[in-house]
Design an enzyme around this catalytic site. Structure first.
Site, PDB file in Angstrom:
ATOM      1  CB  SER A 142     -25.011   3.410  10.842  1.00 41.57           C
ATOM      2  OG  SER A 142     -25.761   4.001  11.880  1.00 41.57           O
ATOM      3  CE1 TYR A 155     -27.092   6.616   7.307  1.00 39.24           C
ATOM      4  CE2 TYR A 155     -27.498   5.875   9.547  1.00 39.24           C
ATOM      5  CZ  TYR A 155     -26.624   6.296   8.569  1.00 39.24           C
ATOM      6  OH  TYR A 155     -25.288   6.401   8.853  1.00 39.24           O
ATOM      7  CE  LYS A 159     -24.710   4.024   6.462  1.00 44.10           C
ATOM      8  NZ  LYS A 159     -23.469   4.227   5.694  1.00 44.10           N
TER       9      LYS A 159
END
Length: 251
Positions: A142, A155, A159
């Protein structure tokens, strides 16, 4: 590209909805047999029936958490039953939206397990079979991995770890297995559509307007990048993170 994946077998995680479901159907449309992995068994069965009816390929369903070693082993076993394993697409993921100090232990554990844990477990289970046949792994990253966003620290960190794992496995698995990742930006999935319908702050519109292409990606467009990295068309590409985010990495 009809028939491009004929005779090949792919495992797709996160296949019950969004990019995962679209990718699974795109592989089937190009002749590939698919093993679908996700937690939501009912939705997974619906996707499987639709794909089998529309494209006449073999489809297997493995319901469960991709981070679970037993689920990963079952998925690989299902692929072997179909003839072997040629592609692993790790699409499954989870993202909480909270500042670090507001992130609870449950969200911390689930985010790492659903993103890094699931990717690692599936790769570990799949690599022996992929080495035996030669194949490819494509992981989901991402823009949050490289461009800090308030509320997405955890998050983004997960990633970052996936990108590091991708590069390391590309070296370990060479020359028989290629390993790459797709860094996806905001994509018009069901979740984002629902957010747009209720967003009164204009946040989604602000993100969209900041993208050089002036729009969000479609799931089909992200799936196409996965297909390219999985195919012989990208035969000299490994250890790379491909940005597929409407120019978001430059914004």
């Amino acid at each position: 590209m009809t028939g491009e994946f004929a005779g090949r077998v792919a495992i797709v995680t996160g296949a019950s909805r969004g990019i995962g479901a679209v990718l699974a159907e795109a592989l089937a449309a190009r002749g590939g047999d698919v093993v679908l992995v996700a937690r939501d068994e009912a939705r997974l069965e619906d996707v499987a029936r639709r794909i089998a009816a529309a494209h006449g390929v073999n489809v297997r369903v493995v319901a469960g958490d991709a981070a679970d070693a037993q689920v990963a082993a079952r998925a690989v076993a299902a692929a072997i039953e179909l003839g072997g394993l040629d592609l692993l697409a790790n699409v499954a993921g989870w993202y909480p939206t909270a500042l670090v100090e507001d992130t609870g232990d449950e969200d911390y554990a689930r985010t790492l397990a659903s993103n890094l844990g699931a990717t690692f477990a599936m790769c570990r289970a799949a690599l022996p079979e992929l080495r035996a046949r030669g194949g490819a792994i494509v992981n989901m990253s991402s823009t949050a991995a490289r461009f800090p966003t308030p509320g997405l620290a955890l998050y983004g960190a997960s990633k970052c770890a996936i990108e590091g794992l991708t590069r390391a496995m590309a070296v370990e698995a060479a020359p028989l297995v290629r390993v790459n990742a797709v860094s996806a930006g905001p994509t018009m999935t069901e979740t984002v559509k629902a957010l747009m319908a209720t967003d009164k702050t204009g946040a989604v519109a602000a993100v969209t307007s900041a993208l050089p292409l002036g729009r969000l990606a479609k799931p089909e467009e992200i799936a196409e990048v996965f297909l390219f990295l999985a195919s012989a068309r990208s035969s000299v590409i490994t250890g790379q993170v491909i940005h597929a985010n409407c120019g978001g990495h430059m914004a």
